[in-house]
Design an enzyme around this catalytic site. Structure first.
Site, mmCIF file in Angstrom:
data_model
loop_
_atom_site.group_PDB
_atom_site.id
_atom_site.type_symbol
_atom_site.label_atom_id
_atom_site.label_comp_id
_atom_site.label_asym_id
_atom_site.label_seq_id
_atom_site.Cartn_x
_atom_site.Cartn_y
_atom_site.Cartn_z
ATOM 1 N N GLU A 255 -1.320 1.105 -2.580
ATOM 2 C CA GLU A 255 -1.762 1.498 -3.722
ATOM 3 C C GLU A 255 -3.370 1.240 -4.065
ATOM 4 O OE1 GLU A 255 2.749 1.379 -5.702
ATOM 5 O OE2 GLU A 255 1.125 0.188 -6.479
ATOM 6 N N GLU B 88 7.813 2.866 -1.216
ATOM 7 C CA GLU B 88 8.505 2.049 -2.336
ATOM 8 C C GLU B 88 9.172 3.001 -3.332
ATOM 9 O OE1 GLU B 88 5.964 -0.446 -4.697
ATOM 10 O OE2 GLU B 88 4.813 -1.085 -2.829
#
Length: 460
Positions: free
Chosen positions: A166, A364
């Site tokens: 991320e 995720e």
């Protein structure tokens, strides 16, 4: 009867990170990172004053925890290496860290759990932040050295690496909002941080390929589909700009080897372009990823800009669009996030159609819930049916994307056990295992039993 069967060899597992699980922040020769420093100077910013030294203590409990992974049939696990633990001064290797990570990797393999190792998960070493972190191009070279060191030490057994998790988050939270250290709100600096991060990823990939190791290297991006309020031209434009800033700014250079022309033009128009040097374009072009990890939690819904613009911090992404509340939305009331399972299907089709159908996996997906003890039965098991339903519905949409040709090879949840989550500490719990941070005991939740059966059947 199973209705949703996943491809043979599908990866089922969970994700975590070093800073959020290891603990032992002041042990084993580890150097200080930005979270250690920030907690020292502003502990009141952290939920219930719980800092990074008080995490789930994976550093001391990894053997039992990996056994717990096997107990629920996990066949893969993604975590990160702590840069400041491995190279406390940025140059010299910490042998205690090498021993720890070797033991973790070996224990995973012994239990038939495939390791996916990530290099950077929001945890800049503090000595590098003191020279402005990702704003400083020297740190790109420092990261490449760290990556090469990790590949050399662990690449004989680790066959799937990722450079960043991320990367938009440190940009958005640390340089566009006052939510992560260094708490800067300046889009020009944010763009520089994003650009240098992308250069660092490409340089690390180049180092990996030069070493001729027989594995793969990718990147993990949180892709948040941007849905416009309507088909009105202004709403569509707002959604396009949101997508450029928060998705394509890393997705395009990572997978396609170049930045979107529209993004470059937009940044140029507002005098936000970063400084570039000869060779940058070739570096990015020649070092695209082998695979993609995708973190998906919620959609982004936007509309044209209708609220007054706040110029106190100069231009920001929110100058170009407003958030929009979809009337039909369902919410996770604990986390304040919309639940929209179809988003994972839309991501799957986007990757198939616009990104060369690159191999990818859900890195995720999870549901954070506060005060989960409310749902505990007499046997101390949390009856988290809400989390089971969340996973089931996302898996159904993911399965549809795979059936329609998207090249997805795995599904990882966030996370294996409750862990520390930055400023929120342990406010929202995500794990298959409940962690009592007072005594570090673990208790399997109902969702863990459910997941064990899903993996055993390779489907629903």
């Amino acid at each position: 009867m199973q209705k949703y069967v996943f491809p043979e060899g599908f990866l089922w597992g969970a994700a975590a990170s070093a800073t959020q699980t290891e603990g032992a922040a002041n042990e084993g020769g580890k150097g200080k990172n930005i979270w250690d420093h920030w907690y020292e100077i502003e502990p009141d910013r952290f939920y219930q004053d719980v800092g990074p030294s008080e995490t789930s203590d994976f550093y001391h409990h990894y053997k039992e925890d990996i056994k717990r992974m096997k107990d629920i049939n996990m066949n893969s696990f993604r975590t990160s290496i702590s840069w400041s633990r491995l190279l406390p001064d940025g140059v010299n290797i910490n042998q205690e860290a090498v021993d720890f990570y070797n033991q973790v990797i070996d224990e995973l393999l012994k239990n038939d759990v495939t390791p996916i190792i990530n290099l950077y998960h929001f945890d800049m070493p503090f000595h590098l932040q003191e020279i402005e972190g990702w704003e400083n191009r020297e740190v790109v070279e420092s990261f490449a050295y760290y990556a090469k060191t990790a590949f050399h030490l662990f690449g004989d057994r680790v066959k799937r690496w990722t450079t960043f998790n991320e990367p938009i988050v440190p940009v958005e939270m640390g340089y566009l909002n006052d939510f992560h250290y260094p708490c800067v709100v300046d889009m020009k600096r944010a763009v520089t941080v994003a650009y240098h991060t992308m250069l660092a990823s490409a340089m690390a990939i180049g180092e990996y390929r030069n070493m001729n190791q027989d594995g793969e290297i990718g990147i993990i991006l949180n892709l948040t589909p941007s849905y416009p309020r309507s088909q009105d031209e202004a709403d569509l434009k707002a959604a396009e700009i949101a997508d450029l800033f928060f998705n394509r700014s890393f997705l395009d250079p990572s997978v396609l080897g170049e930045y979107p022309v529209e993004l470059i033009q937009l940044l140029k128009e507002h005098d936000l372009l970063p400084q570039t040097f000869d060779g940058d374009h070739a570096l990015i072009k020649e070092n695209i990823v082998d695979f993609l990890g995708v973190n998906y939690y919620q959609p982004r819904r936007v509309k044209k800009k209708e609220t007054p613009v706040d110029d106190s911090h100069g231009i920001l992404p929110t100058h170009f669009f407003d958030s929009y509340i979809w009337p039909e939305r369902r919410m996770n009331p604990h986390r304040g996030w919309e639940i929209y399972e179809k988003g994972v299907y839309d991501i799957a089709i986007n990757i198939r159609d616009n990104y060369n159908n690159i191999p990818w996996y859900v890195a995720e997906n999870g549901m954070g819930v506060s005060d989960e003890e409310r749902f505990m039965d007499d046997s101390n098991m949390i009856q988290d049916d809400y989390r089971i339903e969340f996973y089931q519905e996302h898996l159904k949409w993911l399965h549809k994307g795979i059936e329609e040709g998207s090249n997805c090879f795995g599904y990882h949840v966030w996370t294996f056990m409750d862990n520390w989550s930055w400023l929120n500490a342990y406010k929202n719990r995500y794990g298959f295992y409940r962690v009592d941070i007072n005594n570090q005991k673990r208790y399997l939740k109902k969702s863990g039993y459910w997941f064990k059966e899903v993996v055993e059947r390779n489907g629903l």
